[in-house]
Design a protein around this motif. Structure first.
Motif, PDB file in Angstrom:
ATOM      1  N   GLU A  57     -63.959  36.501  43.594  1.00 42.93           N
ATOM      2  CA  GLU A  57     -64.288  36.862  42.217  1.00 42.93           C
ATOM      3  C   GLU A  57     -65.123  38.133  42.148  1.00 42.93           C
ATOM      4  O   GLU A  57     -64.909  38.983  41.273  1.00 42.93           O
ATOM      5  CB  GLU A  57     -65.015  35.703  41.529  1.00 42.93           C
ATOM      6  CG  GLU A  57     -64.107  34.522  41.259  1.00 42.93           C
ATOM      7  CD  GLU A  57     -64.837  33.292  40.740  1.00 42.93           C
ATOM      8  OE1 GLU A  57     -66.101  33.259  40.760  1.00 42.93           O
ATOM      9  OE2 GLU A  57     -64.145  32.338  40.330  1.00 42.93           O
ATOM     10  N   LEU A  58     -66.083  38.283  43.073  1.00 39.80           N
ATOM     11  CA  LEU A  58     -66.896  39.496  43.101  1.00 39.80           C
ATOM     12  C   LEU A  58     -66.031  40.721  43.381  1.00 39.80           C
ATOM     13  O   LEU A  58     -66.218  41.778  42.775  1.00 39.80           O
ATOM     14  CB  LEU A  58     -67.995  39.374  44.158  1.00 39.80           C
ATOM     15  CG  LEU A  58     -69.153  38.442  43.815  1.00 39.80           C
ATOM     16  CD1 LEU A  58     -69.991  38.176  45.055  1.00 39.80           C
ATOM     17  CD2 LEU A  58     -70.003  39.016  42.693  1.00 39.80           C
ATOM     18  N   ALA A  59     -65.082  40.583  44.292  1.00 38.60           N
ATOM     19  CA  ALA A  59     -64.187  41.697  44.614  1.00 38.60           C
ATOM     20  C   ALA A  59     -63.268  42.020  43.439  1.00 38.60           C
ATOM     21  O   ALA A  59     -63.055  43.196  43.122  1.00 38.60           O
ATOM     22  CB  ALA A  59     -63.363  41.377  45.856  1.00 38.60           C
ATOM     23  N   ALA A  93     -55.427  41.485  50.135  1.00 35.65           N
ATOM     24  CA  ALA A  93     -54.074  40.938  49.964  1.00 35.65           C
ATOM     25  C   ALA A  93     -54.051  39.870  48.870  1.00 35.65           C
ATOM     26  O   ALA A  93     -53.122  39.821  48.056  1.00 35.65           O
ATOM     27  CB  ALA A  93     -53.566  40.361  51.278  1.00 35.65           C
ATOM     28  N   TYR A  94     -55.069  39.047  48.823  1.00 40.05           N
ATOM     29  CA  TYR A  94     -55.148  38.011  47.781  1.00 40.05           C
ATOM     30  C   TYR A  94     -55.252  38.662  46.400  1.00 40.05           C
ATOM     31  O   TYR A  94     -54.542  38.264  45.469  1.00 40.05           O
ATOM     32  CB  TYR A  94     -56.345  37.093  48.038  1.00 40.05           C
ATOM     33  CG  TYR A  94     -56.459  35.994  47.019  1.00 40.05           C
ATOM     34  CD1 TYR A  94     -55.719  34.826  47.137  1.00 40.05           C
ATOM     35  CD2 TYR A  94     -57.302  36.122  45.921  1.00 40.05           C
ATOM     36  CE1 TYR A  94     -55.803  33.819  46.191  1.00 40.05           C
ATOM     37  CE2 TYR A  94     -57.399  35.124  44.972  1.00 40.05           C
ATOM     38  CZ  TYR A  94     -56.646  33.970  45.113  1.00 40.05           C
ATOM     39  OH  TYR A  94     -56.741  32.977  44.164  1.00 40.05           O
ATOM     40  N   ASP A 100     -51.179  34.108  48.784  1.00 39.47           N
ATOM     41  CA  ASP A 100     -51.475  33.083  47.781  1.00 39.47           C
ATOM     42  C   ASP A 100     -52.640  32.189  48.214  1.00 39.47           C
ATOM     43  O   ASP A 100     -53.162  32.303  49.325  1.00 39.47           O
ATOM     44  CB  ASP A 100     -50.224  32.263  47.432  1.00 39.47           C
ATOM     45  CG  ASP A 100     -49.696  31.410  48.581  1.00 39.47           C
ATOM     46  OD1 ASP A 100     -50.458  31.062  49.501  1.00 39.47           O
ATOM     47  OD2 ASP A 100     -48.502  31.078  48.536  1.00 39.47           O
ATOM     48  N   ASP A 101     -53.046  31.289  47.310  1.00 42.32           N
ATOM     49  CA  ASP A 101     -54.178  30.394  47.550  1.00 42.32           C
ATOM     50  C   ASP A 101     -54.024  29.617  48.846  1.00 42.32           C
ATOM     51  O   ASP A 101     -54.962  29.523  49.637  1.00 42.32           O
ATOM     52  CB  ASP A 101     -54.329  29.386  46.396  1.00 42.32           C
ATOM     53  CG  ASP A 101     -54.780  30.012  45.103  1.00 42.32           C
ATOM     54  OD1 ASP A 101     -55.528  31.009  45.153  1.00 42.32           O
ATOM     55  OD2 ASP A 101     -54.391  29.505  44.040  1.00 42.32           O
ATOM     56  N   GLU A 102     -52.859  29.036  49.030  1.00 42.88           N
ATOM     57  CA  GLU A 102     -52.616  28.180  50.189  1.00 42.88           C
ATOM     58  C   GLU A 102     -52.715  28.974  51.496  1.00 42.88           C
ATOM     59  O   GLU A 102     -53.343  28.529  52.461  1.00 42.88           O
ATOM     60  CB  GLU A 102     -51.245  27.518  50.077  1.00 42.88           C
ATOM     61  CG  GLU A 102     -51.010  26.449  51.112  1.00 42.88           C
ATOM     62  CD  GLU A 102     -49.705  25.710  50.885  1.00 42.88           C
ATOM     63  OE1 GLU A 102     -48.977  25.530  51.871  1.00 42.88           O
ATOM     64  OE2 GLU A 102     -49.428  25.320  49.730  1.00 42.88           O
ATOM     65  N   GLU A 103     -52.099  30.151  51.518  1.00 42.75           N
ATOM     66  CA  GLU A 103     -52.144  30.988  52.725  1.00 42.75           C
ATOM     67  C   GLU A 103     -53.569  31.445  53.036  1.00 42.75           C
ATOM     68  O   GLU A 103     -53.996  31.425  54.193  1.00 42.75           O
ATOM     69  CB  GLU A 103     -51.255  32.215  52.564  1.00 42.75           C
ATOM     70  CG  GLU A 103     -49.772  31.913  52.563  1.00 42.75           C
ATOM     71  CD  GLU A 103     -48.967  33.155  52.222  1.00 42.75           C
ATOM     72  OE1 GLU A 103     -48.300  33.683  53.135  1.00 42.75           O
ATOM     73  OE2 GLU A 103     -49.020  33.583  51.047  1.00 42.75           O
TER      74      GLU A 103
END
Length: 118
Positions: A57-59, A93-94, A100-103
């Protein structure tokens, strides 16, 4: 948070997400040590997730320039429960929607090392 130094802003955000920061420094990477609220044998994945989410979130909000995060979880002073890492390129990358969340979660969990020295 923009009025604070980067380390103070990150610490404030972590504390706001229920992470009990013991120490935090930002140089080439972030070195975070926090006291777990779950001093069991195994680290609480939800607590790790809250810390990771804080950095994401900060990023995303440009309040912190992504660097690798090296985290140490303490049960109590001097008693290391585990360590984990969040790589800067995973954050990028996120936030670019190529991870994604899972990865991302799996990558962080793959770095989880229980016990021993930090």
């Amino acid at each position: 948070m923009t009025d604070l130094e980067p380390a103070a802003a990150v610490e404030e955000a972590l504390r706001g997400n229920g992470i009990s920061v013991e120490s935090l420094s930002i140089d080439e990477s972030v070195s975070l040590t926090y006291l777990t609220a779950f001093p069991d044998v195994e680290p609480d994945h939800g607590e790790v997730g809250r810390a990771v989410t804080t950095f994401l979130e900060l990023a995303q909000s440009d309040e912190w320039e992504p660097t690798t995060v090296e985290a140490t979880i303490l049960r109590s002073e001097g008693d290391v429960q585990a360590t984990w890492r969040l790589e800067a390129d995973w954050i990028q990358a996120y936030n670019d929607y190529t991870l994604d969340d899972e990865e991302l979660s799996q990558r962080v969990l793959d770095t989880l090392y229980e016990g021993g020295d930090a």
